[in-house]
Design an enzyme around this catalytic site. Structure first.
Site, PDB file in Angstrom:
ATOM      1  N   SER A  57      11.722 -38.798  17.777  1.00  0.00           N
ATOM      2  CA  SER A  57      11.538 -38.466  16.361  1.00  0.00           C
ATOM      3  C   SER A  57      12.901 -38.234  15.729  1.00  0.00           C
ATOM      4  O   SER A  57      13.830 -37.777  16.403  1.00  0.00           O
ATOM      5  CB  SER A  57      10.696 -37.203  16.213  1.00  0.00           C
ATOM      6  OG  SER A  57      10.710 -36.721  14.878  1.00  0.00           O
TER       7      SER A  57
ATOM      8  N   TYR B 138       8.445 -28.978  18.266  1.00  0.00           N
ATOM      9  CA  TYR B 138       8.361 -30.440  18.243  1.00  0.00           C
ATOM     10  C   TYR B 138       9.754 -31.055  18.298  1.00  0.00           C
ATOM     11  O   TYR B 138      10.028 -31.946  19.114  1.00  0.00           O
ATOM     12  CB  TYR B 138       7.630 -30.874  16.975  1.00  0.00           C
ATOM     13  CG  TYR B 138       7.429 -32.362  16.845  1.00  0.00           C
ATOM     14  CD1 TYR B 138       6.427 -33.012  17.563  1.00  0.00           C
ATOM     15  CD2 TYR B 138       8.221 -33.124  15.993  1.00  0.00           C
ATOM     16  CE1 TYR B 138       6.227 -34.385  17.439  1.00  0.00           C
ATOM     17  CE2 TYR B 138       8.035 -34.497  15.860  1.00  0.00           C
ATOM     18  CZ  TYR B 138       7.035 -35.113  16.584  1.00  0.00           C
ATOM     19  OH  TYR B 138       6.836 -36.470  16.459  1.00  0.00           O
TER      20      TYR B 138
END
Length: 261
Positions: free
Chosen positions: A144, A157
Site C-alpha cells: 500500500s 495497516y
C-alpha cells in the site's frame, strides 16, 4: 505491449475472493495462466472461480487461512500436485482495522499483522522453497502507499504493509542468485469493498480525490480512484518477461497521491 511469460504458468493468488486479488486472478488467467485462487471466504471465492471458468479460463479455488503455517505448506504442496509447479505468486490477501493508536485493541493490531505481514511471510516462504530448486519464478506482494506515507487512524495497516513490502524486497535479495524476482505493488485508494467500507454508505469518493488537509492527506493528482484492474495490470507486468530485469522494486499505483519518488 503484449506480455509474455505468463501463459501456461501456474499462478497462486491469495486474497482472490474480492477486490484487487480477484482482479489479479482474472488478469493472469486472461493472460493464459492457470490460477490457484486462495482465500478464506469460501463462498466469495467460489463465485470468482465459477466466473473465471465460465469465461473459459483455467482456475481452481483453495480455501485456506494464510495465517496458518501448516495449512499454507499443505496448500502449496496440493496446488503443485493438482496444477504443476508454481511459477508466479501474488500476495494480495489483506485486512484493515482503522482507528487511532490509543484506541486500537491488541487483537486488532495482531490480526492486521497476522494477515498482512505474517501471511506474506508464510506463503512466500512455502513457495520460494520450491522455486529455489527450479531456479525460476516471480513473487509480487500487494502492499500500500500507506507503507511509505504516514496516515492518521491507519497505523496498524500502514505498519503491516511496510513490513510486508520490506520483507519482499529482502526476499528478492536472497533469491536473486536463483533467478527469482520479488517485487512490490503499492496501490493507493482503489474501488474495493475495503475502501467502500472506509468511506461509508453511498461510497462518495469526493473526499478521497480531494484530500483531507485536517488529516494531513493530500488528494489524488489524477483526479480519480483506481479500479482493481489498474493494480492487477501492474502486477501482471511485474511477473511478465517484459519485467525480466526488475526485482526488489516497489511500484506505486496511486494516481500520484503519495508524491512518491
Amino acid at each position: 505491449m503484449e506480455l509474455t511469460g505468463i501463459e501456461s504458468t501456474v499462478a497462486l493468488v491469495t486474497g482472490a475472493a474480492q477486490g484487487i486479488g480477484a482482479a489479479v486472478a482474472s488478469v493472469l488467467a486472461g493472460a493464459g495462466a492457470t490460477v490457484a485462487a486462495v482465500d478464506r471466504n469460501a463462498e466469495a471465492l467460489a463465485t470468482v472461480v465459477t466466473k473465471l471458468e465460465a469465461e473459459g479460463e483455467a482456475a481452481r479455488g483453495y480455501v485456506v487461512d494464510v495465517c496458518d503455517g501448516d495449512a499454507v505448506d499443505a496448500l502449496v504442496a496440493r496446488v503443485e500436485d493438482d496444477l504443476g509447479p508454481i511459477g508466479i505468486l501474488v500476495n494480495a490477501a489483506g485486512v484493515l482495522h482503522t482507528g487511532r493508536v490509543v484506541e486500537l485493541s491488541d487483537r486488532q493490531w495482531s490480526d492486521t499483522f497476522s494477515v498482512n505481514a505474517g501471511g506474506v511471510f508464510l506463503v512466500s516462504r512455502a513457495v520460494a522453497r520450491r522455486m529455489v530448486g527450479r531456479r525460476r519464478g516471480s513473487i509480487v506482494t500487494v502492499a500500500s502507499n500507506a507503507a511509505g506515507v504516514p496516515r492518521t487512524e491507519m497505523a496498524a495497516y500502514a505498519a503491516s504493509k511496510a513490513a510486508s513490502a520490506q520483507f519482499t524486497r529482502c526476499l528478492g535479495l536472497e533469491l536473486a542468485d536463483y533467478g527469482i524476482r520479488c517485487n512490490v505493488v503499492s496501490p493507493g485508494s482503489t474501488d474495493t469493498p475495503m475502501l467502500r467500507a472506509m468511506v461509508g454508505e453511498g461510497a462518495d469518493f469526493t473526499k478521497v480525490i480531494e484530500g483531507t488537509p485536517a488529516a494531513y492527506k493530500i488528494g489524488i493528482p489524477l483526479r480519480k480512484v483506481a479500479q482493481p484492474r489498474d493494480v492487477a495490470e501492474a502486477v501482471a507486468f511485474l511477473v511478465s518477461d517484459q519485467a525480466g530485469h526488475v526485482t526488489m522494486h516497489d511500484l506505486y499505483v496511486d494516481g500520484g497521491a503519495a508524491l512518491h519518488v
